[in-house]
Design an enzyme around this catalytic site. Structure first.
Site, PDB file in Angstrom:
ATOM      1  CG  LEU A  57      -2.227  -0.724   1.187  1.00  0.00           C
ATOM      2  CD1 LEU A  57      -2.917  -0.647   2.546  1.00  0.00           C
ATOM      3  CD2 LEU A  57      -3.148  -0.177   0.105  1.00  0.00           C
ATOM      4  CG  ASP A  58       0.919   3.973  -3.269  1.00  0.00           C
ATOM      5  OD1 ASP A  58       1.868   3.209  -3.516  1.00  0.00           O
ATOM      6  OD2 ASP A  58       0.113   4.363  -4.138  1.00  0.00           O
ATOM      7  N   PRO A  59       2.279   4.953   0.879  1.00  0.00           N
ATOM      8  CG  PRO A  59       4.443   5.818   1.141  1.00  0.00           C
ATOM      9  CD  PRO A  59       3.535   5.184   0.118  1.00  0.00           C
ATOM     10  CB  ALA A  61      -3.047   3.956   0.393  1.00  0.00           C
ATOM     11  NE  ARG A 192       0.189   5.862  -6.466  1.00  0.00           N
ATOM     12  CZ  ARG A 192       1.451   5.804  -6.906  1.00  0.00           C
ATOM     13  NH1 ARG A 192       1.986   6.863  -7.478  1.00  0.00           N
ATOM     14  NH2 ARG A 192       2.157   4.702  -6.779  1.00  0.00           N
TER      15      ARG A 192
END
Length: 244
Positions: A57-59, A61, A192
């Protein structure tokens, strides 16, 4: 040199052969933490010998992060292959290089021409079997280097398209130009990229302001632990100090 006593040696050998059956841990990833941050924190605080996560997971998110320890790490690939569900918000009219708020705005576009029909057309084109180009700000390796490292150095790189399946893409434009969405997708989908492509299909630009992963296969966010709560209960079970 003083050698180990026979008793200590026996105990150590026994401990070395104790099978680590492992466990599957569901964590609600905190905002700004990387998936690696969570795994590293759990390994240190809960004394896990081996731990890995099933899907980055992206930071910026939040949401469901599956972590496996011990022998359960063998199941990571099977968890990563399962479909995923996300909710979030995209905003039309502006873009950033990272397609989220990790980087500053770099362009602004009109949204005056965007109608409900335009939004629906964009939604339909991004539903089903599609091809997408992953973001440059991603963990994909290009000639052995993570793409996001190239992006942060301002370097250009070519990332190939990949085939993914968007099983469901719902949008709610009640707070236009902010668009709330819900997506169910296959492994390898970049949300994204969905946001970037949605903005382009709408004849504008877009960035993602919020993202939460709510499900991976049969695992749901509602069953996940808050990180500090999991660490607390685990350290209590291990008879460790709980002020960490």
């Amino acid at each position: 040199m003083v050698g180990r006593s026979p008793l200590i040696s026996i105990v150590l050998k026994q401990e070395e052969h104790i099978p680590d059956e492992g466990e599957v841990i569901l964590i609600d990833k905190p905002l700004t933490w990387t998936s690696f941050d969570v795994a590293n924190k759990l390994k240190r605080a809960c004394k896990f010998k081996k731990i890995g996560h099933a899907g980055t997971l992206d930071p910026l998110a939040t949401g469901l992060l599956i972590l496996c320890t011990g022998k359960k790490t063998k199941q990571i690939d099977s968890f990563q292959a399962q479909e995923k569900e996300y909710t979030g918000t995209l905003v039309l009219g502006k873009t950033t290089p990272s397609i989220d708020l990790e980087s500053d705005f770099d362009a602004e576009y009109s949204v005056d021409h965007i109608t409900a029909e335009v939004l629906e057309n964009a939604r339909q084109q991004l539903t089903g079997h599609i091809e997408q180009v992953p973001p440059l700000f991603s963990a994909i390796k290009i000639d052995g280097v993570r793409a996001y490292k190239l992006a942060r150095r301002g370097e250009e790189a070519e990332i190939k398209k990949r085939a993914v399946e968007i099983k469901l893409f719902e949008i709610d434009a009640a707070h236009f130009p902010s668009i709330d969405f819900r997506i169910i997708c296959s492994k390898g989908t970049y949300i994204r990229s969905m946001v970037r492509d949605f903005g382009e299909l709408a004849g504008s630009g877009a960035y993602m302001s919020k993202l939460c992963r709510t499900r991976i296969g049969d695992f749901e966010l509602k069953d996940a632990w808050e990180l500090t709560a999991f660490i607390h209960q685990k350290r209590v079970a291990l008879n460790l100090e709980v002020d960490e």
